[in-house]
Scaffold this motif. Structure first.
Motif, short mmCIF file in Angstrom:
data_model
loop_
_atom_site.label_atom_id
_atom_site.label_comp_id
_atom_site.label_asym_id
_atom_site.label_seq_id
_atom_site.Cartn_x
_atom_site.Cartn_y
_atom_site.Cartn_z
N ASP A 71 -6.77 -16.47 15.66
CA ASP A 71 -6.93 -15.90 16.98
C ASP A 71 -8.07 -16.82 17.90
OD1 ASP A 71 -5.06 -13.77 17.32
OD2 ASP A 71 -6.38 -12.54 16.24
N LYS A 74 -6.14 -19.92 18.33
CA LYS A 74 -5.58 -19.89 19.67
C LYS A 74 -6.31 -20.03 21.10
CE LYS A 74 -2.23 -16.67 19.22
NZ LYS A 74 -1.82 -15.44 19.16
N LEU A 165 -6.57 -12.97 26.81
CA LEU A 165 -6.14 -12.97 25.71
C LEU A 165 -6.58 -11.77 24.80
CD1 LEU A 165 -4.78 -14.95 23.43
CD2 LEU A 165 -6.87 -16.03 22.91
N LYS A 286 -2.27 -4.06 22.97
CA LYS A 286 -1.47 -5.19 23.72
C LYS A 286 -1.44 -4.80 24.78
CE LYS A 286 3.17 -4.49 22.49
NZ LYS A 286 4.65 -5.03 22.13
N ASP A 295 -0.81 -11.63 30.24
CA ASP A 295 -0.94 -11.66 28.77
C ASP A 295 -1.14 -13.35 28.49
OD1 ASP A 295 -0.81 -11.88 26.21
OD2 ASP A 295 0.51 -10.59 25.87
N GLY A 297 -1.33 -14.73 25.87
CA GLY A 297 -0.52 -15.01 24.68
C GLY A 297 0.94 -15.20 24.94
N GLN A 298 1.53 -14.62 25.93
CA GLN A 298 2.76 -14.64 26.50
C GLN A 298 3.01 -15.87 27.59
OE1 GLN A 298 5.08 -11.32 27.47
NE2 GLN A 298 3.96 -9.91 26.24
N THR A 301 2.25 -21.54 26.02
CA THR A 301 2.65 -22.00 24.61
C THR A 301 1.64 -22.76 24.14
OG1 THR A 301 4.78 -21.65 25.31
CG2 THR A 301 4.71 -22.65 23.29
#
Ligand code: SF4
Length: 363
Positions: A71, A74, A165, A286, A295, A297-298, A301
């Protein structure tokens, strides 16, 4: 008691220590779940005050420390995307990921800003409509309501450049996981104070019922902690484990209804990746589908390199309570607050940082 100094009264502390000494006839192994408690215990020398029958272990309740390398990687990868501003609490900056840290990424040109609240992050988003602002949402049930509120605010304002995130984690499920792992025999848990302000004491009821482990919710002052220890020892000596609150000025059994509603509006329970423990079902949060556009994360990319752990760092074992910082061969030699190898040396709630700062005998 009305004033915070009264919770640090030396005379009352001595009385509580004497009470623990009087009560304790057999070994009692307690875990303070919360990193804030670990720091308070070390700062006030509470371990040294307790009789040898009472052992205290640190648990996984440090939000920075339990954030998995994957994480952190990310977050760093997101920071390197064009037109992104990362907003984060300061503790996250120096935490090493697999290959880098947010601090290093900032040095290389990424726009990463330290904020003190989600409100700050929302302001940055409003002031920079041409950029995408991502808030690194770490924490437990304590911080989840304010992050939820920021998402609902962004929705209400029609903001299209604010993202989270979401790395939020839940305490009771990970307590269950630790108990199920069976690596440790625990007699009692000092349950987290701030988390319990939100969720109350009721979610811990399964612990004495299913595991025969005593639970007391504690505040963060020396008297709070000593009172919690005395209550735990009393339960253990009686052989009647239950959930009690030693932090009545902050915690109600049912928690804070409004904060829980906020959390439940924005989030749903999901799996979460815990450092040292791995992916645990139903132990995180989430964003609900309705808010999925916030979000990070969505929405973005990123390509990630394989995850690597720092060689020799035993943060994962420390977070599970099976080792202490003194067991790490890098502690105080290679790993220092100025050059942290793992997150437990970075965070203000990290066990290694607390042992380094306050540990008299590192025992
Ligand atoms: Fe990791 Fe440093 Fe703690 Fe060792 S002392 S466990 S290397 S953070």
């Amino acid at each position: 008691m009305k004033f915070i100094d009264e919770y640090r009264d030396a005379g009352l502390s001595k009385k509580l220590v004497a009470r623990v000494e009087q009560l304790s006839t057999r070994p009692a192994r307690l875990m303070e779940f919360c990193g804030g408690h670990t720091v308070a215990i070390m700062r006030n020398g509470i371990r040294q005050l307790l009789p040898p029958t009472v052992e205290m272990l640190s648990g996984p309740g440090c939000p920075v420390c339990v954030t998995a390398n994957a994480d952190i990687d990310k977050a760093i990868a997101l920071a390197r995307l064009p037109d992104i501003v990362i907003t984060t609490f300061g503790d996250m900056m120096k935490v090493p990921g697999s290959y880098s840290s947010l601090q290093q990424a900032r040095g290389e040109g990424a726009d990463i800003r330290i904020v003190y609240s989600t409100q700050d992050a929302l302001e940055i988003a409003k002031d920079n409509p041409q950029k995408s602002i991502i808030f690194i949402g770490i924490g437990f049930e304590t911080t989840a309501p304010t992050i939820a509120a920021s998402i609902l605010h962004a929705e209400a304002e029609g903001m299209d450049n604010f993202y989270v995130l979401c790395l939020l984690k839940l305490c009771p499920p990970i307590m269950k996981t630790l108990l199920d792992l069976g690596e440790l025999r625990l007699d009692g848990i000092v349950c987290p104070g701030h988390v319990s302000v939100i969720i109350g004491s009721q979610p811990y009821e399964f612990i004495p019922r299913d595991y025969s482990v005593a639970c007391v919710v504690s505040g963060f002052e020396p008297l709070d902690i000593l009172l919690a220890v005395a209550m735990l020892v009393e339960q253990i000596e009686e052989g009647k484990p239950r959930v009690e609150i030693a932090y009545r000025r902050g915690v109600k059994p049912e928690g804070n209804k409004k904060a829980l509603e906020l959390m439940n509006t924005a989030f749903e329970v999901d799996r979460a990746d815990w450092r040292g423990i791995g992916m645990v079902p139903a132990s995180g949060l989430k964003l609900r589908d309705k808010y999925a556009r916030f979000d990070a994360g969505q929405a973005f990319t990123v390509t990630l390199e394989p995850v690597r752990e720092a060689k020799g760092c035993i943060c994962g074992d420390i977070l599970r309570g099976v080792k202490t910082p003194a067991d790490c061969r890098l502690f105080r030699k290679v790993c220092l607050p100025e050059h942290p190898v793992g997150p437990c040396m970075v965070s203000s709630e990290g066990a290694c940082a607390a042992y380094y700062e306050y540990g008299a005998d590192y025992g």
